[in-house]
Design an enzyme around this catalytic site. Sequence first.
Site, PDB file in Angstrom:
ATOM      1  N   ASP A   1       0.867  -1.175   0.000  1.00  0.00           N
ATOM      2  CA  ASP A   1       0.000   0.000   0.000  1.00  0.00           C
ATOM      3  C   ASP A   1       0.906   1.228   0.000  1.00  0.00           C
ATOM      4  OD1 ASP A   1      -2.380   1.594   0.305  1.00  0.00           O
ATOM      5  OD2 ASP A   1      -1.841   1.879   2.396  1.00  0.00           O
ATOM      6  N   SER A   2       0.295   2.391  -0.158  1.00  0.00           N
ATOM      7  CA  SER A   2       1.070   3.629  -0.112  1.00  0.00           C
ATOM      8  C   SER A   2       1.568   3.929   1.306  1.00  0.00           C
ATOM      9  CB  SER A   2       0.197   4.788  -0.600  1.00  0.00           C
ATOM     10  OG  SER A   2      -1.007   4.819   0.142  1.00  0.00           O
TER      11      SER A   2
ATOM     12  N   TYR B   1      -0.907   8.207  -2.691  1.00  0.00           N
ATOM     13  CA  TYR B   1      -1.078   7.745  -4.068  1.00  0.00           C
ATOM     14  C   TYR B   1      -2.353   8.350  -4.695  1.00  0.00           C
ATOM     15  CZ  TYR B   1       2.466   3.944  -3.957  1.00  0.00           C
ATOM     16  OH  TYR B   1       3.624   3.210  -3.912  1.00  0.00           O
ATOM     17  N   GLY B   2      -3.302   8.693  -3.823  1.00  0.00           N
ATOM     18  CA  GLY B   2      -4.655   9.063  -4.290  1.00  0.00           C
ATOM     19  C   GLY B   2      -4.727  10.292  -5.165  1.00  0.00           C
TER      20      GLY B   2
ATOM     21  N   CYS C   1      -3.765  -1.251  -1.795  1.00  0.00           N
ATOM     22  CA  CYS C   1      -4.132   0.140  -2.083  1.00  0.00           C
ATOM     23  C   CYS C   1      -5.197   0.174  -3.183  1.00  0.00           C
ATOM     24  CB  CYS C   1      -2.887   0.893  -2.543  1.00  0.00           C
ATOM     25  SG  CYS C   1      -3.203   2.598  -2.963  1.00  0.00           S
TER      26      CYS C   1
ATOM     27  N   THR D   1      -6.193   2.764  -4.857  1.00  0.00           N
ATOM     28  CA  THR D   1      -5.763   3.610  -5.977  1.00  0.00           C
ATOM     29  C   THR D   1      -4.862   2.806  -6.912  1.00  0.00           C
ATOM     30  OG1 THR D   1      -5.815   5.516  -4.471  1.00  0.00           O
ATOM     31  CG2 THR D   1      -4.694   5.812  -6.577  1.00  0.00           C
TER      32      THR D   1
ATOM     33  N   GLU E   1      -6.461   8.760   9.751  1.00  0.00           N
ATOM     34  CA  GLU E   1      -5.094   8.696  10.301  1.00  0.00           C
ATOM     35  C   GLU E   1      -4.971   9.462  11.612  1.00  0.00           C
ATOM     36  OE1 GLU E   1      -1.707   9.133   7.736  1.00  0.00           O
ATOM     37  OE2 GLU E   1      -2.582   7.829   6.221  1.00  0.00           O
TER      38      GLU E   1
ATOM     39  N   CYS F   1     -11.382   2.532  -0.408  1.00  0.00           N
ATOM     40  CA  CYS F   1     -10.124   3.128   0.052  1.00  0.00           C
ATOM     41  C   CYS F   1      -9.721   2.405   1.324  1.00  0.00           C
ATOM     42  CB  CYS F   1     -10.315   4.620   0.322  1.00  0.00           C
ATOM     43  SG  CYS F   1      -8.879   5.407   1.085  1.00  0.00           S
TER      44      CYS F   1
ATOM     45  N   HIS G   1      -8.493   3.327   4.006  1.00  0.00           N
ATOM     46  CA  HIS G   1      -8.712   3.997   5.297  1.00  0.00           C
ATOM     47  C   HIS G   1     -10.169   3.967   5.766  1.00  0.00           C
ATOM     48  CE1 HIS G   1      -4.796   5.493   4.267  1.00  0.00           C
ATOM     49  NE2 HIS G   1      -4.709   6.242   5.348  1.00  0.00           N
TER      50      HIS G   1
HETATM   51  N1  DGL Z   1      -4.171   3.680   0.225  1.00  0.00           N
HETATM   52  C1  DGL Z   1      -4.861   4.665  -0.588  1.00  0.00           C
HETATM   53  C2  DGL Z   1      -6.067   3.996  -1.252  1.00  0.00           C
HETATM   54  O1  DGL Z   1      -6.601   3.010  -0.775  1.00  0.00           O
HETATM   55  C3  DGL Z   1      -5.277   5.870   0.236  1.00  0.00           C
HETATM   56  C4  DGL Z   1      -4.135   6.732   0.709  1.00  0.00           C
HETATM   57  C5  DGL Z   1      -3.361   7.398  -0.420  1.00  0.00           C
HETATM   58  O2  DGL Z   1      -3.915   8.294  -1.107  1.00  0.00           O
HETATM   59  O3  DGL Z   1      -2.232   7.030  -0.631  1.00  0.00           O
HETATM   60  O4  DGL Z   1      -6.503   4.448  -2.267  1.00  0.00           O
END
Ligand code: DGL
Length: 264
Positions: A9-10, A41-42, A73, A75, A152, A184, A186
């Site tokens: 993941d990011s 990453y988003g 992730c 994204t 977060e 997503c 989060h």
């Molecule tokens: N992990 C990213 C997602 O699920 C969210 C956080 C990011 O933008 O990096 O899309």
Amino acid sequence: MDQPIGVFDSGVGGLTVLRELSRTLPGESFLYLGDTARVPYGTKSKETITRYSIEIANYLITRHGIKMLVVACNTASSLALPSLRMIYKIPVVGMVDPCVRRVASLPRRDAIGVIGTSGTIRSGAYEQALRASLPAARILCRPCPLLVSLAEEGWVEKPVTRAVIAEYLAPFLAAPPDALILGCTHYPVLKGPIQEFLGDGTVLVDSGEEAARVVDTLVSESGMKREKGTPEVRFLVTDDPEHFERVGEAFLGRKMESVERVTL
Ligand code: DGL
């Protein structure tokens, strides 16, 4: 097959996916990589996310010999999955198909909502997969970028979080959807206030839970089950581990033994 399953993941978000994977497959070893040096990453382009994803996959495959790759992730799943599947021979599991499969199995699925980062929604990956599977469904997709920061911060029950959810999800209220895909990493942290806002008539689809089901089936059916020794879970990050360790606990639901910093 005793090699670990790679998960990336990011940053910390993918730990919600790892939590579900560990719960569903307690006998497997996992190697988690959070690309904390390059998060978020988003907001980034398809070209950049594809390049990052390939660099990480190369690293996990060549340096650690993972037997399967889970793109936690959303994204990266929305933007880079076709490229990853074209390049690598090992199975690559993303978040989009497992969620769409779950929605298609629901008794009520006439109106479907999807929320995610700007990159995920802009990619159209969820919308296209839903249209292919449920051509008659009404689909509404909305980017909800601020929810990442609120999750977060751990601000689950704060008035500001309820206000942001109300603002983003207002378009869904006219006709609450039968299912809302939490597209997503989060958003599972904010399930409580999201469910409260939409009401009990909407099923929330958690990408981590759905991906874990798919990985479980894949591991059993393809003869990839781990057979010997004690399974282990390792955590790697591309920047300072301190923030990852502190914030990640709430996402993973437990403390991490140790987090190593690596260079890809
Ligand atoms: N992990 C990213 C997602 O699920 C969210 C956080 C990011 O933008 O990096 O899309």
